[in-house]
Design a protein around this motif. Structure first.
Motif, PDB file in Angstrom:
ATOM      1  N   ARG A  56       0.857  -1.173   0.000  1.00 51.80           N
ATOM      2  CA  ARG A  56       0.000   0.000   0.000  1.00 51.80           C
ATOM      3  C   ARG A  56       0.899   1.231   0.000  1.00 51.80           C
ATOM      4  O   ARG A  56       1.702   1.409   0.907  1.00 51.80           O
ATOM      5  N   VAL A  83       5.366  -1.009   8.230  1.00 53.65           N
ATOM      6  CA  VAL A  83       5.039   0.352   7.810  1.00 53.65           C
ATOM      7  C   VAL A  83       6.343   1.129   7.682  1.00 53.65           C
ATOM      8  O   VAL A  83       7.166   1.124   8.601  1.00 53.65           O
ATOM      9  N   PRO A 126      -0.093  -8.979  13.222  1.00 55.85           N
ATOM     10  CA  PRO A 126      -1.494  -8.867  12.818  1.00 55.85           C
ATOM     11  C   PRO A 126      -2.399  -8.741  14.038  1.00 55.85           C
ATOM     12  O   PRO A 126      -2.128  -9.346  15.077  1.00 55.85           O
ATOM     13  N   HIS A 128       3.342 -10.460   9.385  1.00 54.57           N
ATOM     14  CA  HIS A 128       3.192  -9.160  10.033  1.00 54.57           C
ATOM     15  C   HIS A 128       3.008  -8.071   8.998  1.00 54.57           C
ATOM     16  O   HIS A 128       2.939  -8.337   7.803  1.00 54.57           O
ATOM     17  N   GLU A 129       2.936  -6.846   9.469  1.00 54.75           N
ATOM     18  CA  GLU A 129       2.792  -5.702   8.582  1.00 54.75           C
ATOM     19  C   GLU A 129       3.979  -4.775   8.845  1.00 54.75           C
ATOM     20  O   GLU A 129       4.350  -4.543   9.996  1.00 54.75           O
ATOM     21  N   ARG A 146       1.961  -5.649   3.720  1.00 50.36           N
ATOM     22  CA  ARG A 146       1.282  -6.674   4.499  1.00 50.36           C
ATOM     23  C   ARG A 146       1.882  -8.016   4.093  1.00 50.36           C
ATOM     24  O   ARG A 146       1.905  -8.364   2.919  1.00 50.36           O
ATOM     25  N   THR A 147       2.356  -8.754   5.076  1.00 52.92           N
ATOM     26  CA  THR A 147       2.916 -10.074   4.801  1.00 52.92           C
ATOM     27  C   THR A 147       2.115 -11.105   5.582  1.00 52.92           C
ATOM     28  O   THR A 147       1.277 -10.753   6.403  1.00 52.92           O
ATOM     29  N   ARG A 163       3.182   0.499   3.117  1.00 51.79           N
ATOM     30  CA  ARG A 163       2.696  -0.511   4.048  1.00 51.79           C
ATOM     31  C   ARG A 163       2.813  -1.863   3.350  1.00 51.79           C
ATOM     32  O   ARG A 163       2.208  -2.066   2.301  1.00 51.79           O
ATOM     33  N   GLN A 218       4.445  -4.428  12.726  1.00 54.30           N
ATOM     34  CA  GLN A 218       3.261  -4.716  13.529  1.00 54.30           C
ATOM     35  C   GLN A 218       2.840  -6.167  13.357  1.00 54.30           C
ATOM     36  O   GLN A 218       2.849  -6.689  12.241  1.00 54.30           O
TER      37      GLN A 218
END
Lengths: 97, 97
Positions: free
Chosen positions: A71, B80, B95, B77-78, B73-74, B71, B93
Motif C-alpha cells: 500500500r 510500515v 497482525p 506481520h505488517e 502486508r505479509t 505498508r 506490527q
C-alpha cells in the motif's frame, strides 16, 4: 479466465473511492484496465519492478514469510498492489473525504 | 535531535501490536532500534532501497505527487515505512487479533 478477471474487477470496484484498477499478468502485461493507456503502461512498468523488489525483501528477511499486499500512500492518492500467482492487481484510491 | 527521536519512538510505540521500531538516518544508518542488531541491519539495507524505489516510482508517475508511507502486508506481520526528510521510520506490527 475472462470471467475470473471480471470478478476481480467487480470486487475491487466496490472499494471506496476507487479512481482506477489495472490487472497485469505475471509478465506485467496489462490484461484489464479502467485507466487511460499511457498511465496503464507506466503503472505496469513501475509496479511490476516494485512488487518484485518488495517480495524479495520480505522473503530475504524471513524465508517462511510472504508478501500479500503493498500500500503506497501518496499526497494525492493511495495505490494498493496485490501480487497473486496469476495476476498483479493495482487499485488507485482517492483519499477518503 | 535525540529528544525528537525519543518522541518519534514513543508515538509509534503507542500503535497497536507493535513488534519493533527502527529509525534510520537518510543514509540508512540505524540511529534507534527496538529489534536485535542483525535484523535491524538487514531491515535498514532492504527498506532503504525499497523506499527509494517507491518514492521514485510515485514521482515518475506524477512529478507533483509525493510518497508518504509504504505498508507491506505479509503473512506474518505488517511493515510500515515512513520516509521523511530527516529519518526513515520502520514499524513492524503483528497482525491484530
Amino acid at each position: 479466465m475472462s470471467a475470473e478477471i471480471e470478478e476481480i474487477l467487480k470486487r475491487y470496484q466496490s472499494y471506496p473511492n476507487v479512481a482506477g484498477i489495472i490487472i497485469l499478468d505475471p509478465f506485467a502485461i496489462p490484461i484489464k484496465t479502467t485507466m487511460d493507456y499511457t498511465l496503464t503502461v507506466h503503472y505496469a512498468a513501475v509496479v511490476h519492478t516494485l512488487a518484485a523488489k518488495a517480495a524479495k525483501m520480505v522473503s530475504s528477511l524471513d524465508a517462511n514469510n510472504e508478501l500479500m499486499t503493498i500500500r503506497l500512500r501518496t499526497k494525492q492518492h493511495e495505490v494498493v498492489i496485490v501480487p497473486s500467482e496469476s495476476y498483479i492487481i493495482i487499485v488507485v484510491q482517492k483519499p477518503g473525504e
